[in-house]
Enzyme design. Structure first.
Site, PDB file in Angstrom:
ATOM      1  N   GLU A 116       2.384   4.538  -1.049  1.00 24.82           N
ATOM      2  CA  GLU A 116       2.459   3.211  -1.291  1.00 24.82           C
ATOM      3  C   GLU A 116       3.183   2.406  -1.698  1.00 24.82           C
ATOM      4  OE1 GLU A 116      -0.593   1.389  -0.406  1.00 24.82           O
ATOM      5  OE2 GLU A 116      -1.263   3.825   0.089  1.00 24.82           O
ATOM      6  N   GLU A 143      -3.181  -2.242  -8.955  1.00 30.34           N
ATOM      7  CA  GLU A 143      -3.073  -1.792  -7.427  1.00 30.34           C
ATOM      8  C   GLU A 143      -3.417  -0.423  -7.270  1.00 30.34           C
ATOM      9  OE1 GLU A 143      -1.213  -2.377  -4.314  1.00 30.34           O
ATOM     10  OE2 GLU A 143      -0.106  -3.741  -5.763  1.00 30.34           O
ATOM     11  N   GLU A 178      -9.545  -0.816  -1.250  1.00 28.22           N
ATOM     12  CA  GLU A 178      -8.706  -0.532   1.035  1.00 28.22           C
ATOM     13  C   GLU A 178      -9.375   0.565   1.803  1.00 28.22           C
ATOM     14  OE1 GLU A 178      -4.387  -1.672   1.324  1.00 28.22           O
ATOM     15  OE2 GLU A 178      -5.373  -4.027   0.622  1.00 28.22           O
TER      16      GLU A 178
END
Length: 119
Positions: free
Chosen positions: A22, A63, A70
């Site tokens: 990420e 985050e 997601e």
């Protein structure tokens, strides 16, 4: 105690996956590593330092949650769905709000350091 150890292992596994894959999380880890020494010089008190570092940790936490949202949405369906889009957009908005909070906290701390004013 076993449950705590298991939770720690799960967290380490998640950290490892995020740090490898990420980009946003990688950038936030770098930001934290830079902020730890820089915040020491910017902050005018221990509580101010804790606030500076805590704001970045909070951004990282949001985050991580956004990435989880997601991933869960992608596991359900990769096709367009208005509710999935809303879930992903809300996660993204939460990250944006966190970034604004971090910027505000650091800006106030810089102003206090440079001017000597307590805002």
């Amino acid at each position: 105690m076993g449950r705590l150890i298991s939770a720690f292992r799960n967290s380490v596994r998640a950290f490892g996956r995020l740090i490898r894959s990420e980009k946003a999380f990688q950038q936030e880890v770098i930001l934290l590593l830079v902020a730890i020494p820089v915040g020491w010089f910017v902050a005018t008190s221990w509580s101010g330092y804790a606030l500076l570092i805590g704001a970045i940790l909070m951004l990282m936490m949001v985050e991580v949650l956004n990435t989880g949202i997601e991933a869960a949405c992608n596991a359900v369906s990769r096709e367009f769905h208005v509710d999935i889009q809303l879930a992903k957009d809300c996660g993204s908005l939460a990250v944006l709000i966190s970034i604004i909070l971090v910027a505000g906290v650091w800006l106030i701390a810089l102003i206090e350091r440079l001017t000597g004013l307590q805002i």
